[in-house]
Design an enzyme around this catalytic site. Sequence first.
Site, PDB file in Angstrom:
ATOM      1  N   ILE A  85       0.887  -1.164   0.000  1.00 35.39           N
ATOM      2  CA  ILE A  85       0.000   0.000   0.000  1.00 35.39           C
ATOM      3  C   ILE A  85       0.926   1.215   0.000  1.00 35.39           C
ATOM      4  O   ILE A  85       1.911   1.262   0.746  1.00 35.39           O
ATOM      5  CB  ILE A  85      -0.938   0.004   1.223  1.00 35.39           C
ATOM      6  CG1 ILE A  85      -1.888   1.209   1.227  1.00 35.39           C
ATOM      7  CG2 ILE A  85      -0.163  -0.045   2.533  1.00 35.39           C
ATOM      8  CD1 ILE A  85      -2.944   1.153   2.346  1.00 35.39           C
ATOM      9  N   SER A  86       0.645   2.201  -0.841  1.00 37.50           N
ATOM     10  CA  SER A  86       1.523   3.370  -0.941  1.00 37.50           C
ATOM     11  C   SER A  86       1.500   4.212   0.330  1.00 37.50           C
ATOM     12  O   SER A  86       0.515   4.218   1.071  1.00 37.50           O
ATOM     13  CB  SER A  86       1.099   4.242  -2.119  1.00 37.50           C
ATOM     14  OG  SER A  86       1.133   3.526  -3.320  1.00 37.50           O
ATOM     15  N   GLN A  87       2.603   4.932   0.521  1.00 31.40           N
ATOM     16  CA  GLN A  87       2.733   5.922   1.600  1.00 31.40           C
ATOM     17  C   GLN A  87       1.594   6.959   1.466  1.00 31.40           C
ATOM     18  O   GLN A  87       1.251   7.361   0.353  1.00 31.40           O
ATOM     19  CB  GLN A  87       4.088   6.589   1.370  1.00 31.40           C
ATOM     20  CG  GLN A  87       4.473   7.698   2.271  1.00 31.40           C
ATOM     21  CD  GLN A  87       5.696   8.431   1.713  1.00 31.40           C
ATOM     22  OE1 GLN A  87       6.091   8.232   0.556  1.00 31.40           O
ATOM     23  NE2 GLN A  87       6.294   9.258   2.531  1.00 31.40           N
TER      24      GLN A  87
END
Length: 216
Positions: free
Chosen positions: A62-64
């Site tokens: 999951i992206s930052q």
Amino acid sequence: MFNEYYSKRQQMVDTQLIPRGIHDIRVLNAMRKIPRHLFLDEALWPQAYEDHPLPIGEKQTISQPYIVALMTEALQLKGKEKILEIGTGSGYQTAILAELAEQVYTIERIPVIAKRARKTFDELKCTNIVITISDGTRGWQEHAPYDGIIVTAAAPRTPNPLFEQLEIGCKLVIPIGDEHFQDLMLYTKEGEDTHKEENYGGCRFVKLIGEHSWKE
Ligand code: SAH
């Protein structure tokens, strides 16, 4: 429980997003609202609002939060758009887009990841998201043209079908580079074969794998 994550989320916006220049009030409000922890395994909930990516299984991430906000803001959504997303992953970015646009079509190539995201969308009653399991480098012709396209996996170049399925005057955001490091690129389609490009800076994404990108 509700309050604990609610306050962590407000803190995430105030300390990670606003100081780095995210300023679209609709984007900030969506990031204040969507419960990021619910897109993760429960064991990771305590870390859900920290300033980094997290694992979601199958070697994907999951992206930052900041990157999600930056990519979303780049699309300049007003509320009426039809958006295509490639690389559903956890579905968190999808849910943020669904809050800001009218309809989101999202494509994920790994079936178990797509199934989990679909379950989360159902639980959160995200009724304006349609997800499919497919190779997103081919786009999704059936619903084209799109008012915005977002690719949340790294590619060596922009897959041609995505440019073709983008409405003129609209934007496509995609990390372009090699397997280890990319630049976050924003393209604005100006005509059938012309586009303007802007570089939003360095980033690191997992690989986009498919016909118009890297092979497995
Ligand atoms: N925005 C997501 C990012 C997930 S990581 C999130 O924040 O959770 C990128 C995802 O892209 C992975 O789930 C990976 O399986 C998927 N992916 C890679 N190549 C793809 C392709 N050709 N079509 C669709 N999805 C792809």
